[in-house]
Structures are given as structure tokens and as C-alpha cells.
Scaffold this motif. Structure first.
Motif, short mmCIF file in Angstrom:
data_model
loop_
_atom_site.label_atom_id
_atom_site.label_comp_id
_atom_site.label_asym_id
_atom_site.label_seq_id
_atom_site.Cartn_x
_atom_site.Cartn_y
_atom_site.Cartn_z
N ALA A 122 -65.84 33.28 -50.27
CA ALA A 122 -65.53 31.85 -50.33
C ALA A 122 -64.03 31.61 -50.29
CB ALA A 122 -66.13 31.24 -51.60
N THR A 123 -63.23 32.56 -50.77
CA THR A 123 -61.77 32.43 -50.78
C THR A 123 -61.15 33.53 -49.94
OG1 THR A 123 -61.82 31.53 -53.01
CG2 THR A 123 -59.71 32.35 -52.23
N LEU A 124 -60.30 33.16 -49.01
CA LEU A 124 -59.59 34.16 -48.21
C LEU A 124 -58.09 34.09 -48.40
CD1 LEU A 124 -61.45 34.15 -44.77
CD2 LEU A 124 -61.69 35.73 -46.67
N ASP A 125 -57.55 32.89 -48.37
CA ASP A 125 -56.10 32.75 -48.41
C ASP A 125 -55.58 32.79 -49.84
OD1 ASP A 125 -55.70 32.32 -45.57
OD2 ASP A 125 -56.74 30.42 -45.89
N PRO A 126 -54.46 33.46 -50.07
CA PRO A 126 -53.92 33.54 -51.42
C PRO A 126 -53.43 32.18 -51.90
CG PRO A 126 -52.36 34.45 -49.85
CD PRO A 126 -53.61 34.16 -49.09
N THR A 127 -53.77 31.83 -53.13
CA THR A 127 -53.31 30.59 -53.73
C THR A 127 -52.63 30.93 -55.04
OG1 THR A 127 -55.19 29.41 -52.77
CG2 THR A 127 -53.99 28.31 -54.54
N VAL A 128 -51.41 30.43 -55.24
CA VAL A 128 -50.63 30.75 -56.43
C VAL A 128 -50.37 29.47 -57.22
CG1 VAL A 128 -48.49 31.75 -57.30
CG2 VAL A 128 -49.54 32.69 -55.23
N ARG A 129 -50.61 29.50 -58.51
CA ARG A 129 -50.36 28.35 -59.38
C ARG A 129 -49.63 28.82 -60.65
NH1 ARG A 129 -51.78 26.14 -55.44
NH2 ARG A 129 -53.46 24.61 -55.12
N ARG A 130 -48.99 27.87 -61.30
CA ARG A 130 -48.33 28.14 -62.57
C ARG A 130 -49.38 28.11 -63.68
NH1 ARG A 130 -42.89 27.39 -64.54
NH2 ARG A 130 -42.82 26.84 -66.76
N LEU A 131 -49.26 29.03 -64.61
CA LEU A 131 -50.19 29.13 -65.73
C LEU A 131 -49.42 28.88 -67.02
CD1 LEU A 131 -53.09 29.78 -66.57
CD2 LEU A 131 -52.46 32.20 -66.64
N ASP A 132 -49.72 27.78 -67.67
CA ASP A 132 -49.02 27.40 -68.90
C ASP A 132 -49.92 27.63 -70.11
OD1 ASP A 132 -46.48 26.42 -67.82
OD2 ASP A 132 -47.70 24.83 -66.91
N ASP A 133 -49.42 27.22 -71.27
CA ASP A 133 -50.19 27.30 -72.52
C ASP A 133 -50.49 28.73 -72.94
OD1 ASP A 133 -50.28 24.49 -72.59
OD2 ASP A 133 -52.10 24.46 -71.37
N LEU A 134 -49.60 29.66 -72.58
CA LEU A 134 -49.73 31.04 -73.06
C LEU A 134 -48.69 31.28 -74.13
CD1 LEU A 134 -50.12 33.01 -69.69
CD2 LEU A 134 -51.92 32.09 -71.16
N SER A 135 -49.01 32.12 -75.10
CA SER A 135 -48.05 32.40 -76.17
C SER A 135 -46.81 33.11 -75.66
CB SER A 135 -48.73 33.25 -77.25
OG SER A 135 -49.12 34.51 -76.72
N CYS A 136 -46.91 33.76 -74.51
CA CYS A 136 -45.77 34.49 -73.95
C CYS A 136 -44.90 33.60 -73.08
CB CYS A 136 -46.27 35.68 -73.12
SG CYS A 136 -47.25 35.19 -71.68
N GLY A 137 -45.27 32.33 -72.91
CA GLY A 137 -44.54 31.48 -72.00
C GLY A 137 -45.29 31.38 -70.67
N PRO A 138 -44.73 30.70 -69.68
CA PRO A 138 -45.44 30.49 -68.42
C PRO A 138 -45.58 31.77 -67.61
CG PRO A 138 -43.18 29.69 -68.25
CD PRO A 138 -43.39 30.06 -69.69
N ALA A 139 -46.59 31.79 -66.77
CA ALA A 139 -46.81 32.88 -65.83
C ALA A 139 -47.28 32.25 -64.52
CB ALA A 139 -47.85 33.87 -66.36
N VAL A 140 -47.34 33.04 -63.47
CA VAL A 140 -47.95 32.58 -62.23
C VAL A 140 -49.19 33.42 -61.98
CG1 VAL A 140 -45.85 31.70 -61.16
CG2 VAL A 140 -46.45 34.10 -60.85
N ILE A 141 -50.23 32.78 -61.47
CA ILE A 141 -51.50 33.46 -61.24
C ILE A 141 -51.93 33.22 -59.81
CG2 ILE A 141 -52.83 31.48 -62.09
CD1 ILE A 141 -54.85 33.54 -63.22
N ALA A 142 -52.45 34.26 -59.16
CA ALA A 142 -52.86 34.18 -57.76
C ALA A 142 -54.34 34.51 -57.64
CB ALA A 142 -52.04 35.16 -56.92
N ASP A 143 -55.04 33.71 -56.84
CA ASP A 143 -56.42 34.01 -56.49
C ASP A 143 -56.41 34.79 -55.18
OD1 ASP A 143 -59.15 34.06 -56.64
OD2 ASP A 143 -59.44 32.05 -55.81
N THR A 144 -57.25 35.82 -55.08
CA THR A 144 -57.23 36.68 -53.89
C THR A 144 -58.63 36.80 -53.30
OG1 THR A 144 -57.66 38.75 -55.10
CG2 THR A 144 -55.37 38.06 -54.89
N VAL A 145 -58.70 37.38 -52.12
CA VAL A 145 -59.97 37.56 -51.43
C VAL A 145 -60.89 38.50 -52.24
CG1 VAL A 145 -59.14 39.52 -50.07
CG2 VAL A 145 -61.04 38.16 -49.22
N GLY A 146 -62.17 38.18 -52.26
CA GLY A 146 -63.12 39.05 -52.94
C GLY A 146 -63.36 40.32 -52.15
N PHE A 147 -63.58 41.41 -52.85
CA PHE A 147 -63.84 42.69 -52.20
C PHE A 147 -65.35 42.87 -52.01
CE2 PHE A 147 -59.82 44.37 -54.46
CZ PHE A 147 -59.02 43.65 -53.58
#
Length: 436
Positions: free
Chosen positions: A232-257
Motif C-alpha cells: 500500500a505504501t511505496l514512496d518514503p514519507t518523513v514526518r516530525r515526531l514530537d511528544d517524546l521524552s528525548c525531544g523531537p525525532a523524525v520518522i519515515a514510513d517505508t515500503v513493506g517487504f
């Protein structure tokens, strides 16, 4: 000669298997889902045991005759084979069955052609298709553009006449390769920018249809397409991930294997797979209700090894606990570090536990300190802000008065800049008033 232009969406499946192959029923179901994901109607199937592949048809001549009878009886216009065929085997089967034949690699390429949305993804699909087509050229086929669109196996580039096809394909491949290199340079610059910002990078990986995109949307309030479909997902999508105790991170969705993913596709989809290779942490999503989840985990780990991401730290995410009848929890190793989180992305159960585990794994010890920056240190101020390290700040004629609150792993890389910046951060990093 049969008509190759015929629109083929009514399919007969050929399901080869061998002794000791594992769960043949599960594999047959998965291939059927692939076919349906491509938009075809499954009319029937023929199972074929293959220990020594027939060099002419791959399957035995008796099975080939059985398939031909089914094709004629059901008025099918497409045969899909759950195995990679050589160009000669594919052509021989087409002549024998008097209909189009598409192997497993061609089917997955077709699905990729339908699902790719980004410019880069479309380029990668077309390049992989052209390389696949280049080995299957025969005299008398129509021109490259005549087969665009339409039936399974024909989406994308199609085939050219033998007299001109090799030159046209070579030119197109060369042009696509150059365009991809340019796009990949731009993506590399974006990844390097994230590295400079020292924001931790997380990538979602997992067997296709495990719920990665649903989890991505639940964590980020994103809008990635999520459906009960393979790939269902092929193209990489990157978003900012907030509300973590370590501060912000970025998270990417990738193609399923998927098992037996064609190597050409692994090589072609460098963009989405690079997000996994360059990540600080992989969220390996599994379907907790799937009895084969451990085998499928090994399939994913095998692909990760192939793309040089086998050494990236992983956190298992056991998704769909609402279907498995399990409770939300965090599993930890002997040292107390999270190794697995049980949750349901669809219902939201356990998402808070995943955020907690991410904060622990990405954060480490925290740095809390006051920092005075002169106005000449604008570059360092910008980097601290981009990294989410500034809890509060005031500015006056002498510069910035900052309250730093961030993981040491976020602050420490920033001291590798200029000597002046390193000196400014030395006092902060020496202050170990860390979180209990």
C-alpha cells in the motif's frame, strides 16, 4: 499468433512449490492477495510441484497442459506464475497457453507501477520495468508506447520491435539513471541536513500489510495511504515526531517487504530503503495475530541485511493486539532496555508505551543547564533550536540566555563544530544534573 494487446484482468494462477518449502497454503494466499492488489479477478488456480524445473516451461508439460485446459474453459486472458521465469520459459508458456503470462517479478513490478506517487518512485519503477522488459524482447511485438497502461504486466514501458528496442531501451535507461542520480543527490542533501540538525531518525520497517502506515499516521497525525493491500505504501514519507521524552525525532514510513522480493526491486528502490539504512533506530512492525510472524520477521531481517541495514538497532512493534487478544506492554531485556512494544495502531492501545520506549532508546541521559550565547553565535543557536534542545530562552543586547533540556546524545554532536562553539558547549556538557 495470439493477441498480446488484449486487456488481461481475468487470471488463472500457477502455484509452483517444492518439498520442504514451508507453508504452501500461506504462500498461495499471499500470491492471491498480490494478484487482487494488482486489480485482477482470480478465476482459478493450479498447484504444481516442481523439484527439477522444466527448462522449457519451468512447470512440467502435464501441468502446462492442465493450465491450458483451465484457461480455455474459464476464458481467462492472463496466467500469473508465483515464481520468477526465465524469458524463454515465459515465451514458451505464452505460445503453449495462447495467452499472456506474467511471473512473480512482473506482477510485483505492475503493482509498484500502480502505487508509486512521487517523481522519484515513478522513475525507479520505470527503470526496473525497463530492465525487466529488456530480457523479454521478441520479434513482432508492438512499439514501446503502444502498450502503455491497461492490463497487468503491460503497465509502464511495454516492449518495442526487435529492430529498434535495444537502442531505445538503452537510451531510456541511460536517461532515467541520470535523472535518478540527480534526485538522489537532492535526497542525500536532505538527509545530511537532518544529520546536521542531530535530530534522531526512526524508520518503520516490516512485512507488507503489518500495519506500518496505520502506525505512522497514528504517531504523527499524518495522511499516508493505509489500506488492507499488499504494497500500500511505496514512496518514503518523513514526518516530525514530537511528544517524546528525548525531544523531537523524525520518522519515515517505508515500503513493506515480502518473501522472494526481486533483487532488481531492492536495488531500484534505493530511496525508500535508504531511510532504513540511515536510521538511528528501526521500528520493526509485526502482525501480532499472525502465526507466521517469526518467519516473516526473518524475511524482513534478510532484506535489511541485503541493503546494509542489518546492524541498525531495532525495536519490535507487535501490532494488532486487538486481533491477537493481547494486552499493551513493553518487553525488556536483562538490562531493562525496551526490546518490544505490544500495541494496536488502529485502536490506539499502547501508543503511549511506544512513545515511552522511543524516548528511552533515543534519549539516554539528559542535560539540563543554563547557557549564555553571544549574538555572534547565531549558527549554534539555530542548531540548538532545530535539535529541540532549548526549553526556554530570552534575548537581550548581550545575546541569548538559554535553558537547555535535551538528551546528551543530542547535545554532544553539536560540540563538533567550530572551536568557539565547542568551547561554549563545554560547560553545558560538563554539567551532569541529569534526569533521575
Amino acid at each position: 499468433m495470439f493477441d498480446r494487446q488484449k486487456k488481461g484482468e481475468r487470471a488463472v494462477l500457477v502455484l509452483p512449490h517444492s518439498r520442504g518449502e514451508g507453508d504452501t497454503v500461506r504462500r498461495a494466499e499471499e500470491f492471491t492477495e498480490l494478484v487482487r492488489s494488482a486489480g485482477a479477478e482470480v478465476l482459478g488456480s493450479v498447484a504444481a510441484r516442481v523439484e527439477d524445473p522444466n527448462p522449457r516451461f519451468y512447470i512440467g508439460t502435464g501441468k502446462a497442459d492442465e493450465v491450458a485446459e483451465m484457461v480455455q474453459a474459464l476464458d481467462a486472458d492472463l496466467v500469473l506464475v508465483d515464481h520468477t521465469l526465465s524469458p524463454v520459459q515465459e515465451r514458451n508458456l505464452e505460445k503453449h497457453l495462447k495467452t499472456r503470462v506474467v511471473d512473480r517479478a512482473g506482477l510485483i513490478l505492475d503493482i509498484f507501477a500502480q502505487r508509486a506517487r512521487s517523481h522519484e518512485g515513478k522513475l525507479e519503477v520505470e527503470l526496473a520495468q525497463l530492465k525487466h522488459v529488456a530480457t523479454r524482447l521478441v520479434r513482432g511485438w508492438t512499439h514501446l508506447d503502444a502498450q502503455r497502461g491497461g492490463a497487468i504486466g503491460n503497465r509502464g514501458p511495454g516492449e518495442t520491435q526487435l529492430e529498434t528496442d535495444r537502442r531505445l531501451l538503452a537510451e531510456r535507461v541511460k536517461m532515467l539513471t541520470k535523472r535518478l542520480e540527480k534526485v538522489q543527490v537532492q535526497r542525500g542533501q536532505q538527509r545530511r541536513a537532518r544529520l546536521r540538525n542531530t535530530v534522531p531518525r526512526v524508520a518503520l520497517v516490516g512485512y507488507t500489510n503489518a500495519g506500518k502506515s496505520t502506525l505512522f499516521n497514528a504517531l504523527t497525525t499524518g495522511d499516508v495511504f493505509a489500506a488492507n493491500l499488499l504494497f500500500a505504501t511505496l514512496d518514503p514519507t518523513v514526518r516530525r515526531l514530537d511528544d517524546l521524552s528525548c525531544g523531537p525525532a523524525v520518522i519515515a514510513d517505508t515500503v513493506g517487504f515480502i518473501r522472494d522480493l526481486p533483487h532488481d526491486l531492492v536495488a531500484a528502490f534505493r530511496a525508500t530503503l535508504a531511510e532504513a539504512r540511515d536510521a538511528d533506530l528501526l521500528l520493526h512492525v509485526s502482525d501480532a495475530a499472525d502465526e507466521e510472524r517469526e518467519y516473516l520477521r526473518k524475511v524482513v531481517d534478510g532484506v535489511l541485511e541485503e541493503i546494509d541495514a542489518g546492524d541498525v538497532p531495532q525495536l519490535r512493534v507487535m501490532n494488532k493486539i486487538d486481533l491477537a487478544g493481547a494486552e499493551p506492554r513493553i518487553d525488556r531485556d536483562d538490562e531493562g532496555r525496551p526490546v518490544a512494544v505490544w500495541l494496536s495502531a488502529a485502536t490506539g492501545q499502547g501508543l503511549d508505551l511506544l512513545r515511552q520506549a522511543l524516548g528511552e532508546l533515543l534519549g539516554g541521559e539528559r542535560v539540563r543547564s543554563e547557557l549564555r550565547l553571544p549574538l555572534t553565535a547565531g549558527r549554534l543557536h539555530a542548531r540548538l533550536k532545530a535539535a529541540g534542545a532549548i526549553a526556554s530562552e530570552n534575548v537581550d543586547e548581550d545575546g541569548w540566555h538559554l535553558h537547555i533540556d535535551a538528551p546528551r546524545s543530542v547535545i554532544a554532536p553539536l560540540s563538533g563544530g567550530s572551536p568557539a562553539e565547542a568551547e561554549l558547549l563545554r560547560g553545558v556538557l560538563g554539567d551532569r544534573r541529569d534526569e533521575a
